[in-house]
Write a protein that holds these residues in place. Structure first.
Motif, PDB file in Angstrom:
ATOM      1  N   UNK A 147      14.411   4.439  -7.872  1.00  0.00           N
ATOM      2  CA  UNK A 147      13.376   5.468  -7.941  1.00  0.00           C
ATOM      3  C   UNK A 147      13.668   6.500  -9.008  1.00  0.00           C
ATOM      4  N   UNK A 148      14.925   6.908  -9.122  1.00  0.00           N
ATOM      5  CA  UNK A 148      15.294   7.906 -10.127  1.00  0.00           C
ATOM      6  C   UNK A 148      15.270   7.308 -11.531  1.00  0.00           C
ATOM      7  N   UNK A 149      15.794   6.080 -11.678  1.00  0.00           N
ATOM      8  CA  UNK A 149      15.882   5.458 -13.002  1.00  0.00           C
ATOM      9  C   UNK A 149      14.510   5.106 -13.577  1.00  0.00           C
ATOM     10  N   UNK A 173      12.077   9.938  -9.641  1.00  0.00           N
ATOM     11  CA  UNK A 173      11.903  10.476  -8.288  1.00  0.00           C
ATOM     12  C   UNK A 173      13.237  10.939  -7.714  1.00  0.00           C
ATOM     13  N   UNK A 174      13.187  12.003  -6.958  1.00  0.00           N
ATOM     14  CA  UNK A 174      14.370  12.444  -6.211  1.00  0.00           C
ATOM     15  C   UNK A 174      13.900  13.058  -4.901  1.00  0.00           C
ATOM     16  N   UNK A 175      14.548  12.720  -3.774  1.00  0.00           N
ATOM     17  CA  UNK A 175      14.108  13.226  -2.470  1.00  0.00           C
ATOM     18  C   UNK A 175      14.359  14.719  -2.332  1.00  0.00           C
ATOM     19  N   UNK A 176      13.469  15.409  -1.574  1.00  0.00           N
ATOM     20  CA  UNK A 176      13.678  16.836  -1.342  1.00  0.00           C
ATOM     21  C   UNK A 176      14.660  17.032  -0.187  1.00  0.00           C
ATOM     22  N   UNK A 177      14.937  18.303   0.128  1.00  0.00           N
ATOM     23  CA  UNK A 177      15.941  18.614   1.149  1.00  0.00           C
ATOM     24  C   UNK A 177      15.555  18.068   2.521  1.00  0.00           C
ATOM     25  N   UNK A 178      14.259  18.132   2.855  1.00  0.00           N
ATOM     26  CA  UNK A 178      13.804  17.626   4.156  1.00  0.00           C
ATOM     27  C   UNK A 178      14.055  16.127   4.274  1.00  0.00           C
ATOM     28  N   UNK A 184       0.830  -1.202   0.000  1.00  0.00           N
ATOM     29  CA  UNK A 184       0.000   0.000   0.000  1.00  0.00           C
ATOM     30  C   UNK A 184       0.866   1.253   0.000  1.00  0.00           C
ATOM     31  N   UNK A 185       1.929   1.246   0.814  1.00  0.00           N
ATOM     32  CA  UNK A 185       2.850   2.382   0.845  1.00  0.00           C
ATOM     33  C   UNK A 185       3.488   2.601  -0.519  1.00  0.00           C
ATOM     34  N   UNK A 186       3.907   1.517  -1.168  1.00  0.00           N
ATOM     35  CA  UNK A 186       4.549   1.633  -2.473  1.00  0.00           C
ATOM     36  C   UNK A 186       3.603   2.169  -3.535  1.00  0.00           C
ATOM     37  N   UNK A 187       2.316   1.863  -3.391  1.00  0.00           N
ATOM     38  CA  UNK A 187       1.341   2.335  -4.374  1.00  0.00           C
ATOM     39  C   UNK A 187       1.016   3.808  -4.205  1.00  0.00           C
ATOM     40  N   UNK A 188       1.290   4.362  -3.012  1.00  0.00           N
ATOM     41  CA  UNK A 188       0.891   5.734  -2.711  1.00  0.00           C
ATOM     42  C   UNK A 188       2.054   6.725  -2.656  1.00  0.00           C
ATOM     43  N   UNK A 189       3.292   6.226  -2.524  1.00  0.00           N
ATOM     44  CA  UNK A 189       4.433   7.108  -2.290  1.00  0.00           C
ATOM     45  C   UNK A 189       5.572   6.792  -3.242  1.00  0.00           C
ATOM     46  N   UNK A 190       6.494   7.740  -3.456  1.00  0.00           N
ATOM     47  CA  UNK A 190       7.717   7.432  -4.202  1.00  0.00           C
ATOM     48  C   UNK A 190       8.507   6.342  -3.485  1.00  0.00           C
ATOM     49  N   UNK A 191       9.213   5.519  -4.247  1.00  0.00           N
ATOM     50  CA  UNK A 191       9.930   4.374  -3.687  1.00  0.00           C
ATOM     51  C   UNK A 191      10.903   4.789  -2.589  1.00  0.00           C
ATOM     52  N   UNK A 192      11.742   5.802  -2.853  1.00  0.00           N
ATOM     53  CA  UNK A 192      12.752   6.208  -1.879  1.00  0.00           C
ATOM     54  C   UNK A 192      12.117   6.762  -0.614  1.00  0.00           C
ATOM     55  N   UNK A 193      11.009   7.517  -0.748  1.00  0.00           N
ATOM     56  CA  UNK A 193      10.341   8.085   0.431  1.00  0.00           C
ATOM     57  C   UNK A 193       9.763   6.985   1.306  1.00  0.00           C
TER      58      UNK A 193
END
Length: 284
Positions: free
Chosen positions: A258-260, A264-269, A94-103
């Motif tokens: 995630x990027x490939x 996706x790329x994580x933000x500063x936070x 469920x988490x993977x379906x709703x969020x970016x992989x790295x997050x």
């Protein structure tokens, strides 16, 4: 005495190696699973994947001694672990379906911190005050990643955090079972439960699977089987507190996949919070 110390060091190194390999295969599995979440219901994904996981499990059982490797000595331990695996599997997908992989994976990294605390309470493993301080820093890192009060936090974050907590409990249960249960038996009954539970969702309608999709299911199941084998072996070879920090290496794989695959790329936070979590884990 030196031989005992040397043997313990070798076991720790093997356990760390198994954890690194298990983390890599688990991240590959997560990437494949995320790729498939748009095409299939979650129950179907978990049940069909579980069927393919059984292939390497049964092969290993056959190679390592046959039916005797599946003998149960701790019925309660097997049952508790099976329930935890069923629950964490659903929360994870469920988490993977709703969020970016790295997050999603970054938030599950609170698990080694929880595991360190549980290792002290439930397993009696030594955890000094400096490790407890590191655990607090790690939780601060999670708060930074979630940044409450900014309006950015999504309710979806509850799913990877649930995976983190229940995953840590699962690891403690696994560690307590290592003297009586074989790795193959632990895997077999946990995934048998996953298949049994999520096969019931077929009454709500499963989507037909094409040939290429079936191949993807097969790859997903085989890779997940390898991941769990190495992760359970890691817990069998050495202490939970020793190998827990090495779970963080999976973040490297998650960022790359995630990027490939999704850009996706994580933000500063996320980066700052992740550094705090990973740093505390490495200090532990």
């Amino acid at each position: 005495m030196s031989n005992i110390t040397s043997d313990a060091r070798q076991a720790s190194l093997k356990g760390i190696g198994c954890m690194v390999l298990g983390g890599f295969f688990l991240t590959v599995n997560d990437a494949i699973q995320k790729w498939m979440t748009d095409d299939f219901p979650r129950g179907e994904l978990l049940a069909v994947r579980g069927m393919f996981v059984m292939i390497p499990i049964l092969f290993l059982a056959w190679r390592l001694g046959g039916i005797s490797t599946l003998r149960i000595h701790s019925h309660r331990g097997q049952a508790v672990r099976a329930i935890l695996v069923c629950t964490t599997s659903f929360l994870s997908i469920t988490a993977l379906s709703l969020m970016p992989l790295a997050d999603a994976i970054a938030l599950t990294f609170v698990s080694p911190l929880i595991l360190t605390g549980l290792a002290a309470v439930a397993l009696g493993e030594p955890v000094g005050w400096h490790r407890w301080m590191a655990v607090l820093v790690g939780f601060l890192g999670v708060i930074v990643m979630l940044r409450p009060g900014t309006g950015v936090v999504q309710w979806a974050a509850a799913f990877p955090l649930g995976v983190a907590f229940l995953g840590a409990v699962r690891d403690v249960v696994t560690r307590r079972m290592h003297d009586t249960e074989s790795t193959i038996a632990i895997m077999f009954y946990s995934f048998l439960a996953v298949i049994a539970v999520y096969s019931t969702t077929s009454v709500y309608g499963w989507k037909p699977i094409s040939g290429p999709q079936l191949a993807l299911f097969a790859a997903n199941g085989l890779i997940l089987g390898l991941a769990h084998f190495f992760l359970i072996e890691a817990l069998r070879l050495t202490g939970a507190a020793v190998i827990a920090p090495y779970k963080y290496i999976t973040m490297v794989w998650a960022l790359l996949f995630g990027f490939a695959l999704w850009g996706d790329s994580p933000d500063a936070w996320m980066i700052v919070g992740g550094v705090l979590v990973v740093g505390s884990g490495l200090y532990i």
